[in-house]
Structures are given as structure tokens and as C-alpha cells.
Scaffold this active site. Sequence first.
Site, PDB file in Angstrom:
ATOM      1  CG  HIS A 176     -58.225 -35.697 -38.463  1.00 14.83           C
ATOM      2  ND1 HIS A 176     -59.112 -34.902 -39.141  1.00 14.83           N
ATOM      3  CD2 HIS A 176     -57.011 -35.495 -39.044  1.00 14.83           C
ATOM      4  CE1 HIS A 176     -58.485 -34.242 -40.092  1.00 14.83           C
ATOM      5  NE2 HIS A 176     -57.195 -34.589 -40.051  1.00 14.83           N
ATOM      6  CB  THR A 228     -47.354 -36.417 -25.820  1.00 10.69           C
ATOM      7  OG1 THR A 228     -46.788 -36.773 -24.544  1.00 10.69           O
ATOM      8  CG2 THR A 228     -46.874 -37.401 -26.874  1.00 10.69           C
ATOM      9  CE  LYS A 229     -49.263 -36.353 -20.444  1.00 11.28           C
ATOM     10  NZ  LYS A 229     -49.292 -37.067 -19.135  1.00 11.28           N
ATOM     11  CE  LYS A 246     -28.138 -33.008 -18.423  1.00  5.53           C
ATOM     12  NZ  LYS A 246     -26.668 -33.212 -18.406  1.00  5.53           N
TER      13      LYS A 246
END
Length: 248
Positions: A176, A228-229, A246
Site C-alpha cells: 500500500h 526484497t529483490k 554463496k
Amino acid sequence: MTVVINFVKYHFKSALRTIYWIYNLSKINFGSNVNLSFPIQVEGHGFAKIDSNCTIEKNVKLGIGKNAQLVIGKNSFFEKQGTLLIGDSNVLKIGNHFKLGTHARLYVKNNWTFGDNVTIETYCSIFARESEKTGMLTIGNNSNIGDYTIMDIVDNIQIGNDVAIGPNCTIYTHDHIYTDKSKPAWKGGLISKPIIIEDGAWIGSNVTILPGVIIGKRAVVAAGSVVTKSLDPECVYGGIPAKLIKEI
């Protein structure tokens, strides 16, 4: 006397409801050797086909909306008190050897497809968490969703073949806009982005995956991480936020 009257009314209504469920169940196109344990709650007027050697345990709830379709492959197993609801004009197609665990909940409001040997374990909750948008869910062959996992299908989620998602994971496709100070932070405008988990990925327990992420082939995400990515294939990630540990 009032208690007695209410008791009689309750059991009369329960009997009518059970007859209605049995009538709806009789309209399902069953294959051979299907094992049913009553009561089974069947609502709605859509089309359903359940292939041979399937088992549906007691208190499973099936809701198939108007013009909706449910197709379930052979040797599938619905444990007791699972819920599967399909909205009007939506379609859910499931391959062979599917399992829906006890108290798991699937609310289908788009067209979803599951491959063969898909398992959704106990107490999973899989549905769109906002009413404004509803995405598609695709799960490939031999993939497993662990106990108590939450999957938010506001936007599309695509899970490949041979994916393992551990218990207590949270996969969210929406957020949001929290910068409008006239509204509570969680009531701002809706932002949604799809999530892709590619073939062979392994998601540990208690992992949170945020909107817009792509998890590459055979990537490993350590337990307790927050993704998050997007993550590269053939690598191990962990932490909050998840970072490269790794290459494999």
C-alpha cells in the site's frame, strides 16, 4: 419450550442443508473408486469433474460458483476440513496426485492451474488479500507448499516445477502507498507486482517474499529470510534482507 423449538428448527435446517449438499455432490462427474467421507459440503452450480481413485474426507467444503469449473486429476486427496471455493466464471485445473491438507483454504477468483504431484499442506491460506484485484496462480509439477504458508494472490504468482516452499512462509504480491497522511498507513492506494519462483528453487521455513521478486532456478533461500529483490539462479541467499551467501 423455546429451547425445544429452537433445537428442532436447528436440526430440521441441518437436515435440509445436508440433503442439498448430497444433491450437489450427485451432480459432480466422478471417476471410478472415489472414496467419500460424509458430511461433505458442496455449494454452487458450476461444473466439477473429479477423476478416479480420489479421496475426499469429511467436512471438506467445495464451492463452485456459477459458470465456474473444477477439474481434479487421478489419485488426489482432500484431507478433512479443507476448503476450496471457486468464484463465478473462474477455472481451477489440478493434475494427478494432488493433496490439500487439513484446514487448508483456497479461494479461487481467477483461472488457476496446478500440475501433477502438487501438495498444499495443512492450514495454508491461499487467496487474494484485497478485493480490488485477483491474480492467477500457476504451480508446476512436483511442487510442495509447506504447512501454515500464506500466499496472497492479488497479483499473479508463478511457481515452477520441483519447488519446495517450507512451512510458515508468507508470499505477498501487494503493498500500500503509505505516504498519504490523511489515511491509515495500511489503507493507502494498492500497489501489486507478480512473483515468480523458478524450477527447483528451495524456500526455507519462515521466509517472507515481497512483491515483484523473481527467485531463480535452484536458488536456495535460508530459513527466516526476507526476500526484497530478485535472486539469481544456483545461489544461496539468507538474511534480512536476503543477500548472497554463496554460489552453488
